[in-house]
Every structure is written in structure tokens, then in C-alpha cells.
Design a protein around this motif. Structure first.
Motif, PDB file in Angstrom:
ATOM      1  N   ARG A  16       0.659  -1.031   0.139  1.00  0.00           N
ATOM      2  CA  ARG A  16       0.001  -0.049   0.045  1.00  0.00           C
ATOM      3  C   ARG A  16       0.900   1.271   0.098  1.00  0.00           C
ATOM      4  O   ARG A  16       0.858   2.106  -0.567  1.00  0.00           O
ATOM      5  CB  ARG A  16      -0.881  -0.111   1.239  1.00  0.00           C
ATOM      6  N   VAL A  52       2.301   2.087  -3.307  1.00  0.00           N
ATOM      7  CA  VAL A  52       1.022   2.537  -4.286  1.00  0.00           C
ATOM      8  C   VAL A  52       0.721   3.949  -3.941  1.00  0.00           C
ATOM      9  O   VAL A  52       0.456   4.862  -4.710  1.00  0.00           O
ATOM     10  CB  VAL A  52       0.114   1.505  -4.345  1.00  0.00           C
ATOM     11  N   VAL A  53       0.010   4.116  -2.607  1.00  0.00           N
ATOM     12  CA  VAL A  53      -0.301   5.440  -2.113  1.00  0.00           C
ATOM     13  C   VAL A  53       0.729   6.566  -2.091  1.00  0.00           C
ATOM     14  O   VAL A  53       0.155   7.603  -2.229  1.00  0.00           O
ATOM     15  CB  VAL A  53      -1.205   5.148  -1.043  1.00  0.00           C
ATOM     16  N   TYR A  54       1.755   6.304  -1.650  1.00  0.00           N
ATOM     17  CA  TYR A  54       3.000   7.266  -1.653  1.00  0.00           C
ATOM     18  C   TYR A  54       4.123   7.139  -2.171  1.00  0.00           C
ATOM     19  O   TYR A  54       5.080   6.370  -1.734  1.00  0.00           O
ATOM     20  CB  TYR A  54       3.320   7.256   0.207  1.00  0.00           C
ATOM     21  N   HIS A 102       0.666   4.715   9.130  1.00  0.00           N
ATOM     22  CA  HIS A 102      -0.726   4.761   8.583  1.00  0.00           C
ATOM     23  C   HIS A 102      -1.017   3.841   7.998  1.00  0.00           C
ATOM     24  O   HIS A 102      -2.392   3.115   7.851  1.00  0.00           O
ATOM     25  CB  HIS A 102      -0.699   5.917   7.852  1.00  0.00           C
ATOM     26  N   ASN A 103      -0.193   3.246   7.124  1.00  0.00           N
ATOM     27  CA  ASN A 103      -0.541   1.935   6.285  1.00  0.00           C
ATOM     28  C   ASN A 103      -0.872   0.691   6.899  1.00  0.00           C
ATOM     29  O   ASN A 103      -1.710  -0.127   6.680  1.00  0.00           O
ATOM     30  CB  ASN A 103       0.247   1.775   4.893  1.00  0.00           C
ATOM     31  N   LEU A 136      -2.222   0.737  10.034  1.00  0.00           N
ATOM     32  CA  LEU A 136      -3.233   0.892  10.444  1.00  0.00           C
ATOM     33  C   LEU A 136      -4.462   0.410   9.626  1.00  0.00           C
ATOM     34  O   LEU A 136      -5.441  -0.220   9.853  1.00  0.00           O
ATOM     35  CB  LEU A 136      -3.422   2.339  10.899  1.00  0.00           C
ATOM     36  N   VAL A 137      -4.267   0.914   8.233  1.00  0.00           N
ATOM     37  CA  VAL A 137      -5.238   0.686   7.334  1.00  0.00           C
ATOM     38  C   VAL A 137      -5.512  -0.725   7.004  1.00  0.00           C
ATOM     39  O   VAL A 137      -6.375  -1.295   7.022  1.00  0.00           O
ATOM     40  CB  VAL A 137      -4.977   1.311   5.774  1.00  0.00           C
ATOM     41  N   ALA A 157      -7.418  -2.216   9.607  1.00  0.00           N
ATOM     42  CA  ALA A 157      -8.836  -2.431   9.361  1.00  0.00           C
ATOM     43  C   ALA A 157      -9.255  -3.262   8.456  1.00  0.00           C
ATOM     44  O   ALA A 157     -10.382  -3.694   8.557  1.00  0.00           O
ATOM     45  CB  ALA A 157      -9.083  -0.748   9.141  1.00  0.00           C
ATOM     46  N   VAL A 158      -8.456  -3.245   7.212  1.00  0.00           N
ATOM     47  CA  VAL A 158      -9.169  -4.309   6.214  1.00  0.00           C
ATOM     48  C   VAL A 158      -9.036  -5.700   6.874  1.00  0.00           C
ATOM     49  O   VAL A 158     -10.123  -6.499   6.357  1.00  0.00           O
ATOM     50  CB  VAL A 158      -8.012  -4.111   5.121  1.00  0.00           C
ATOM     51  N   PRO A 214     -11.563  -6.208  10.910  1.00  0.00           N
ATOM     52  CA  PRO A 214     -12.499  -5.076  11.085  1.00  0.00           C
ATOM     53  C   PRO A 214     -13.335  -4.948  12.203  1.00  0.00           C
ATOM     54  O   PRO A 214     -13.462  -3.865  12.961  1.00  0.00           O
ATOM     55  CB  PRO A 214     -13.604  -5.164   9.808  1.00  0.00           C
ATOM     56  N   HIS A 270      -7.390   0.985  17.925  1.00  0.00           N
ATOM     57  CA  HIS A 270      -6.794   1.806  16.930  1.00  0.00           C
ATOM     58  C   HIS A 270      -5.927   2.914  17.815  1.00  0.00           C
ATOM     59  O   HIS A 270      -4.857   3.218  17.453  1.00  0.00           O
ATOM     60  CB  HIS A 270      -7.856   2.626  16.222  1.00  0.00           C
ATOM     61  N   VAL A 271      -6.499   3.524  18.967  1.00  0.00           N
ATOM     62  CA  VAL A 271      -5.763   4.547  19.596  1.00  0.00           C
ATOM     63  C   VAL A 271      -4.484   4.207  20.134  1.00  0.00           C
ATOM     64  O   VAL A 271      -3.401   4.862  19.990  1.00  0.00           O
ATOM     65  CB  VAL A 271      -6.781   5.590  20.553  1.00  0.00           C
ATOM     66  N   ASP A 286      -1.866   3.189  17.370  1.00  0.00           N
ATOM     67  CA  ASP A 286      -1.577   4.727  16.626  1.00  0.00           C
ATOM     68  C   ASP A 286      -0.251   5.289  17.644  1.00  0.00           C
ATOM     69  O   ASP A 286       0.703   5.656  17.097  1.00  0.00           O
ATOM     70  CB  ASP A 286      -2.625   5.612  16.593  1.00  0.00           C
ATOM     71  N   ILE A 305      -9.872   4.625   7.413  1.00  0.00           N
ATOM     72  CA  ILE A 305     -10.039   3.295   8.061  1.00  0.00           C
ATOM     73  C   ILE A 305     -11.013   2.741   8.311  1.00  0.00           C
ATOM     74  O   ILE A 305     -11.365   1.648   7.918  1.00  0.00           O
ATOM     75  CB  ILE A 305      -9.355   3.705   9.810  1.00  0.00           C
ATOM     76  N   ALA A 362     -12.065   1.404   4.775  1.00  0.00           N
ATOM     77  CA  ALA A 362     -11.233   0.085   4.626  1.00  0.00           C
ATOM     78  C   ALA A 362     -11.973  -1.151   5.130  1.00  0.00           C
ATOM     79  O   ALA A 362     -11.840  -1.814   4.493  1.00  0.00           O
ATOM     80  CB  ALA A 362      -9.652   0.491   4.996  1.00  0.00           C
ATOM     81  N   ALA A 391      -5.595   5.152  -2.865  1.00  0.00           N
ATOM     82  CA  ALA A 391      -4.725   6.027  -3.218  1.00  0.00           C
ATOM     83  C   ALA A 391      -5.819   7.351  -3.904  1.00  0.00           C
ATOM     84  O   ALA A 391      -5.835   8.256  -3.592  1.00  0.00           O
ATOM     85  CB  ALA A 391      -3.811   5.743  -4.285  1.00  0.00           C
TER      86      ALA A 391
END
Lengths: 144, 147
Positions: free
Chosen positions: A33, A36-38, A106-107, A109-110, A113-114, A117, A125-126, A129, B113, B116, B129
Motif C-alpha cells: 500500500r 502505491v499510495v505514497y 498509517h498503512n 493501521l489501514v 482495518a481491512v 475489522p 486503534h488509538v 497509533d 480506516i 477500509a 490512493a
């Protein structure tokens, strides 16, 4: 940056116990991720023949990163001391700009979530993080 | 002017047509209030925000979460002019609500999040993205009228 409370540490350890079996997949997905995203993060991997997000090199790197995260969980009571060598590695050899630690966190954490869930609640999460921020800080310790 | 690829346009339309607004909106706002507790400063009139359970069950939080998400509809329908679409809302957040624009990014991250978690593996890197780019444009537009 705040210190991790006893509750944070407990939450992180409990969540890690649940998810660590999938740590390679988590790492691979987070690194993929990130690339791709960054796309600017690809600049650190110009030595890979295959910079695509699902390449063997990227997967392997994801595994390496998550092993470090897992190690950090065991050293959660003194991250600065526990991650001293990793910090030296990142400071003197890898020279990764610490802004990127935030991006990879960040990724991660994403991906949580995926993949998880229902378990990745706001409370988890907190704490996670905060933990990743503390790990990032410990990794940047030796930079200057 | 923001350039959008066909993939990005399709992805944004697709995401917003599929998510349940009254699930995602409340979840994103609640998560933001838990993960970044200083954001609670803007919701003094919302009653009990004492812990995650209270925040999750708070009807004012839920209602406001849905409102916020519907606020994104305008950007979804006007992707080629998000800047002007949100000029008024930007003034509102600055002059009336006095929201520090750094907070917009925090809510955007929580929304990422939550979406996702809803979409699972369909929330691929490419989809992420596109979604983050969309939210970045929204965040920038909302901060534009501050002075």
C-alpha cells in the motif's frame, strides 16, 4: 509525544497476540500500500530490480518490518533502549527520513482495518497509533 | 485544477454509492473523537463523550457523523470544482465554528480506516490512493478560506 499508559500497553499486547500469526501478510500488505499510495517512498528501494508492490522483495521487506514491530511489542516498556540498534541502522545506514515512519504506520493501521475489522475498534486503534508513534520516535532517536 | 483519471472518478463514485452513510459517518466521527480526543473540543454541547462506548452510543455524534458524510456528496458530484463547491463551508468552519484545519486531516484518516474496514480487500492500494487523493482535495478546499 505522549507516553504509553498501562492500558495502551495491555491493549497493544492483546491485539498483537491476536494478529501476529498473520504478521507476514500484514507487513506485505502495508508495504505494498505504501508503495502505491505514497509513490515517493519508492525512492528508498531503487536497488530492487522489481519495485512493484507485490514483488518478492516488497513482500520480504514487509516481513522484515513486521518482525521489527513484533520485537518492539516485547520491548514496549523501554522502546528507546530496546530499539537502539535498529535506530542506529536507520540513522547511519538506511537514512530513511523519519516522516516516512508516519506513512508506513498509517498503512499498517489501514491494513489492520481491512484484515481485522471487528477487532480493530477505536480503542485498539488509538493505542496502536500511539504505540507506532512511540516506535517511530525510538527509531529516530539516533538520527541527530 | 485537479486532474482525475477515469479510474479515480469511477472509484470515488463507486465507493460513495456503496457505503451506508448512516453507518460510516457515525463510525468515522466516533473513531476520530476516540483516537484524537482533542477533537472533542468542538463538541462541548454533545453530552457524554466520556469513553469510547459513550461516544459510540451518543445519538448526537451519530447524527452529526451522517451529516458530515452527506456533506461530502457535493464534492462527489462536483469533482472538477471542489474548491468552489466548498468555499462557503470553508468560511463557516473558519469564521463560525473556529475549527483548526489540521483537524480535517484527522477526520479524513479515520474515514479512510472505516471505509477500509467496510470494503475489506476491495479497498486495494489503488482504491486507497484514489480515496485519499479525493479527501486531500476536500481537506485543502475546506481550509482555503481561512485567514
Amino acid at each position: 509525544m505522549t507516553t504509553l499508559t498501562a492500558k495502551d500497553k495491555q491493549t497493544v499486547k492483546a491485539f498483537w497476540a491476536k494478529v501476529s500469526g498473520k504478521s507476514e501478510d500484514i507487513g506485505a500488505a502495508a508495504v505494498a500500500r505504501m508503495l502505491v499510495v505514497y509513490p515517493q517512498t519508492k525512492t528508498y528501494f531503487s536497488h530492487w530490480q522489481d519495485q512493484s508492490p507485490n514483488s518478492p522483495a516488497a513482500r520480504k521487506h514487509g516481513k522484515t518490518v513486521m518482525m521489527g514491530v513484533g520485537d518492539a511489542v516485547t520491548k514496549i516498556d523501554d522502546l528507546k533502549e530496546g530499539l537502539k540498534e535498529l535506530s542506529e541502522l536507520h540513522a547511519f545506514i538506511l537514512r530513511v527520513d523519519p516522516a516516512n515512519f508516519k506513512i508506513l504506520s498509517h498503512n499498517i493501521l489501514v491494513v489492520m482495518a481491512v484484515m481485522f475489522p471487528t477487532d480493530f475498534t477505536p480503542d485498539v486503534h488509538v493505542s496502536l497509533d500511539k504505540f507506532l508513534a512511540a516506535v517511530s520516535l525510538a527509531l529516530a532517536e539516533k538520527y541527530r | 485544477m485537479v486532474e482525475w483519471t477515469d479510474f479515480e472518478r469511477d472509484t470515488i463514485q463507486d465507493i460513495f454509492s456503496r457505503i451506508e452513510y448512516d453507518v460510516v459517518g457515525p463510525a468515522a466521527l466516533a473513531r476520530c473523537l476516540v483516537v484524537y480526543p482533542w477533537t472533542q473540543r468542538y463538541f462541548g454541547g454533545f453530552g457524554n463523550l466520556y469513553n469510547a462506548a459513550a461516544i459510540k452510543g451518543n445519538p448526537m455524534v451519530s447524527k452529526h457523523g451522517t451529516t458530515i458524510l452527506h456533506g461530502l456528496d457535493r464534492a462527489v458530484k462536483n469533482m472538477d470544482d471542489i474548491k468552489n463547491t466548498y468555499a462557503e463551508l470553508s468560511v463557516l468552519h473558519s469564521e463560525k465554528l473556529h475549527v483548526d484545519p489540521d483537524n480535517f486531516k484527522l477526520l479524513a484518516d479515520c474515514l479512510t480506516i472505516v471505509v477500509a474496514a467496510q470494503l475489506g480487500n476491495e479497498f486495494s492500494g489503488e482504491v486507497q490512493a484514489a480515496f485519499q487523493k479525493f479527501l486531500a482535495v476536500v481537506v485543502s478546499s475546506l481550509g482555503r478560506q481561512y485567514h
